[in-house]
Design a protein around this motif. Sequence first.
Motif, PDB file in Angstrom:
ATOM      1  N   ASP A   9      73.011  17.623  27.697  1.00 53.55           N
ATOM      2  CA  ASP A   9      74.417  17.243  27.645  1.00 53.55           C
ATOM      3  C   ASP A   9      74.719  16.025  28.518  1.00 53.55           C
ATOM      4  N   ARG A  10      73.827  15.706  29.446  1.00 56.40           N
ATOM      5  CA  ARG A  10      74.067  14.587  30.369  1.00 56.40           C
ATOM      6  C   ARG A  10      73.424  13.283  29.889  1.00 56.40           C
ATOM      7  N   LEU A  11      72.739  13.314  28.755  1.00 58.16           N
ATOM      8  CA  LEU A  11      72.069  12.113  28.256  1.00 58.16           C
ATOM      9  C   LEU A  11      73.067  11.075  27.782  1.00 58.16           C
ATOM     10  N   GLN A  12      72.705   9.811  28.011  1.00 56.79           N
ATOM     11  CA  GLN A  12      73.484   8.718  27.453  1.00 56.79           C
ATOM     12  C   GLN A  12      72.564   7.524  27.220  1.00 56.79           C
ATOM     13  N   ILE A  13      73.066   6.579  26.431  1.00 53.38           N
ATOM     14  CA  ILE A  13      72.287   5.381  26.118  1.00 53.38           C
ATOM     15  C   ILE A  13      71.901   4.676  27.422  1.00 53.38           C
ATOM     16  N   GLY A  14      70.636   4.256  27.503  1.00 52.13           N
ATOM     17  CA  GLY A  14      70.136   3.599  28.706  1.00 52.13           C
ATOM     18  C   GLY A  14      69.267   4.500  29.550  1.00 52.13           C
ATOM     19  N   ASN A  15      69.223   5.800  29.231  1.00 50.20           N
ATOM     20  CA  ASN A  15      68.333   6.719  29.934  1.00 50.20           C
ATOM     21  C   ASN A  15      66.916   6.589  29.376  1.00 50.20           C
ATOM     22  N   TYR A  16      65.935   6.542  30.276  1.00 52.79           N
ATOM     23  CA  TYR A  16      64.533   6.578  29.854  1.00 52.79           C
ATOM     24  C   TYR A  16      64.075   8.013  30.022  1.00 52.79           C
ATOM     25  N   ILE A  17      63.679   8.651  28.920  1.00 48.51           N
ATOM     26  CA  ILE A  17      63.426  10.083  28.960  1.00 48.51           C
ATOM     27  C   ILE A  17      61.999  10.429  28.564  1.00 48.51           C
ATOM     28  N   LYS A  18      61.605  11.642  28.916  1.00 51.00           N
ATOM     29  CA  LYS A  18      60.340  12.221  28.464  1.00 51.00           C
ATOM     30  C   LYS A  18      60.648  13.585  27.864  1.00 51.00           C
ATOM     31  N   LEU A  19      60.241  13.790  26.627  1.00 47.05           N
ATOM     32  CA  LEU A  19      60.515  15.057  25.946  1.00 47.05           C
ATOM     33  C   LEU A  19      59.500  16.122  26.367  1.00 47.05           C
ATOM     34  N   PRO A  20      59.960  17.341  26.659  1.00 44.12           N
ATOM     35  CA  PRO A  20      59.048  18.433  27.038  1.00 44.12           C
ATOM     36  C   PRO A  20      58.471  19.127  25.808  1.00 44.12           C
ATOM     37  N   LEU A  21      57.936  18.318  24.880  1.00 39.15           N
ATOM     38  CA  LEU A  21      57.402  18.837  23.625  1.00 39.15           C
ATOM     39  C   LEU A  21      56.074  18.161  23.314  1.00 39.15           C
ATOM     40  N   SER A  22      55.263  18.838  22.522  1.00 34.96           N
ATOM     41  CA  SER A  22      54.063  18.216  21.996  1.00 34.96           C
ATOM     42  C   SER A  22      54.466  17.047  21.106  1.00 34.96           C
ATOM     43  N   TRP A  23      53.588  16.026  21.041  1.00 33.71           N
ATOM     44  CA  TRP A  23      53.875  14.819  20.266  1.00 33.71           C
ATOM     45  C   TRP A  23      54.165  15.135  18.793  1.00 33.71           C
ATOM     46  N   ARG A  24      53.520  16.155  18.253  1.00 24.09           N
ATOM     47  CA  ARG A  24      53.691  16.479  16.839  1.00 24.09           C
ATOM     48  C   ARG A  24      54.904  17.368  16.584  1.00 24.09           C
ATOM     49  N   ASP A  25      55.627  17.766  17.640  1.00 24.22           N
ATOM     50  CA  ASP A  25      56.767  18.675  17.471  1.00 24.22           C
ATOM     51  C   ASP A  25      58.116  17.959  17.493  1.00 24.22           C
ATOM     52  N   PRO A  63      72.198   9.149  34.202  1.00 21.09           N
ATOM     53  CA  PRO A  63      72.730  10.173  33.295  1.00 21.09           C
ATOM     54  C   PRO A  63      74.202  10.408  33.575  1.00 21.09           C
ATOM     55  N   LYS A  64      74.886  11.038  32.657  1.00 20.87           N
ATOM     56  CA  LYS A  64      76.294  11.375  32.870  1.00 20.87           C
ATOM     57  C   LYS A  64      76.428  12.342  34.040  1.00 20.87           C
ATOM     58  N   PRO A  65      77.503  12.244  34.800  1.00 22.67           N
ATOM     59  CA  PRO A  65      77.707  13.183  35.906  1.00 22.67           C
ATOM     60  C   PRO A  65      77.711  14.626  35.406  1.00 22.67           C
ATOM     61  N   ALA A  66      77.240  15.531  36.234  1.00 22.72           N
ATOM     62  CA  ALA A  66      77.113  16.933  35.838  1.00 22.72           C
ATOM     63  C   ALA A  66      78.455  17.562  35.508  1.00 22.72           C
ATOM     64  N   GLU A  67      79.535  17.094  36.122  1.00 20.57           N
ATOM     65  CA  GLU A  67      80.825  17.736  35.894  1.00 20.57           C
ATOM     66  C   GLU A  67      81.422  17.393  34.534  1.00 20.57           C
ATOM     67  N   ILE A  68      80.891  16.357  33.853  1.00 24.46           N
ATOM     68  CA  ILE A  68      81.397  16.005  32.523  1.00 24.46           C
ATOM     69  C   ILE A  68      80.715  16.893  31.496  1.00 24.46           C
ATOM     70  N   LEU A  69      81.440  17.752  30.855  1.00 24.28           N
ATOM     71  CA  LEU A  69      80.874  18.724  29.933  1.00 24.28           C
ATOM     72  C   LEU A  69      80.851  18.157  28.520  1.00 24.28           C
ATOM     73  N   GLU A  70      79.796  18.467  27.833  1.00 23.52           N
ATOM     74  CA  GLU A  70      79.671  18.100  26.428  1.00 23.52           C
ATOM     75  C   GLU A  70      79.948  19.341  25.583  1.00 23.52           C
ATOM     76  N   LEU A  71      80.206  19.156  24.309  1.00 31.16           N
ATOM     77  CA  LEU A  71      80.371  20.274  23.410  1.00 31.16           C
ATOM     78  C   LEU A  71      79.069  21.070  23.341  1.00 31.16           C
ATOM     79  N   PRO A  72      79.121  22.378  23.271  1.00 38.57           N
ATOM     80  CA  PRO A  72      77.884  23.143  23.113  1.00 38.57           C
ATOM     81  C   PRO A  72      77.182  22.749  21.826  1.00 38.57           C
ATOM     82  N   GLN A  73      75.900  22.989  21.820  1.00 39.13           N
ATOM     83  CA  GLN A  73      75.094  22.530  20.691  1.00 39.13           C
ATOM     84  C   GLN A  73      75.597  23.075  19.360  1.00 39.13           C
ATOM     85  N   SER A  74      76.074  24.332  19.358  1.00 34.07           N
ATOM     86  CA  SER A  74      76.508  24.944  18.109  1.00 34.07           C
ATOM     87  C   SER A  74      77.715  24.256  17.501  1.00 34.07           C
ATOM     88  N   ASP A  75      78.442  23.487  18.342  1.00 32.79           N
ATOM     89  CA  ASP A  75      79.642  22.819  17.848  1.00 32.79           C
ATOM     90  C   ASP A  75      79.395  21.364  17.468  1.00 32.79           C
TER      91      ASP A  75
END
Length: 425
Positions: A9-25, A63-75
């Motif tokens: 929920d804290r991701l925004q454009i300009g963040n350099y990230i690493k996914l906690p997934l296998s490359w094929r997933d 990343p976005k500040p922790a206090e800024i809430l995003e919509l839950p994934q289901s929404d």
Amino acid sequence: MAELRISVDRLQIGNYIKLPLSWRDHPFLLSSFLLKKEEQIQLIRQLGLKFVFIIPEKSEAPPKPAEILELPQSDIDLNDEISSLQEKMQSEKAERIEKLKEYRRSLQRTEQSFNRSLAQMRALINKLQTRPLNAIREAHELVDDITKQMMQADQMVLHLMSDSPEGESLYYHSLNVAMLSMLLAKQCGKSEEEIKLLGMAAIFHDIGKIKIPSQILRKTEPLTKPEENLYKLHPRYSLALLDLAQEFPTQAKGMILKHHERLDGSGYPEGLKASQLDDLTQLMSVIDEYDSLCHPQMGGKAAATPHTVLSFMFKHKTKQLNKDYIGLLIKHLGIYPPGSVVELSNGQVGLVMSVNSQRLLYPAVQVYDPAVPRNEAAIIDLENMNLSIKRVLLPSRLPQEIFDYLSPRTRISYFFDSSNGANGS
């Protein structure tokens, strides 16, 4: 390099990230990358991830500040545009995986051709003293075969080959000098006959070293003056061995004798100057110097990276060696020749594996990604990935895990593949 675990929920454009997934997933080509579009963030959410890792040093925004809430994934509105993008990315990734497989097949074919040529080189050099006529005939066959392939090719991809075993430097060096000399000769419009002459001269240019005591050739300290004088006789020793076979081309003999002569008269064995050195000899001398600087065999000199050697030759060797041929070598190998360890514009580290003669600015680079098994490491086309090379790195200064993954070569040998589409994914 520090990594921070954050909620998606804290991701925004300009963040350099690493996914906690296998490359094929996941549908992304790499497991670590810079977020450039909002759609990328939406896709990450669709993967069902609760968190990712962010690398602040490579990020262009926090990343976005922790206090800024995003919509839950289901929404989250999983609209058709995002789903379409995911399908497109998965399709492109599958296509690039297939291209990577074809590239690896091309590399394997080239390695097999290289090993066959190397075996021929080893055999004919070893035969020269006992069966000189057979050795010269086999050398002609090897050179004719390589020349034929070169002349028929519209474009050539120069691949990085495996390391040389201990004690086989002469064979690897001779084949490397022959290969690059013939390639350069083709590039500058030399005739087929001239290319073959270069090949014959290059194969045997250092054969006289077998007459030099091994303790001199393997010496790690600087040579004494008597040792240096003895070593400088190896071009004459080469001619003495080749005189056992009258069929060896006379012009090639002259090139072998003079390959250590220099334009300013500082070379050996006769101290000749530019006007006394033919064009083909000057070309082979440039290649011999390049390979020798990359892989010094004695005298305590340290090996240098191909990028460093090309830069050094251009800055410091143009009074001794043909400047035009130095420039042509740089143009043919690219600024970052195969074997260079580089940092890319996205911060990743990679090993340059191949350069295409028609696309020198975009080499194929094998990239370090701990999320991808080493035997499946991505070899990327920089143009397709919109990436560039930021700088060259010294292999000795790499972290151990990156060094083991990329496995930089101590002996950098090249061989060509003339098939199309062999420049990576």
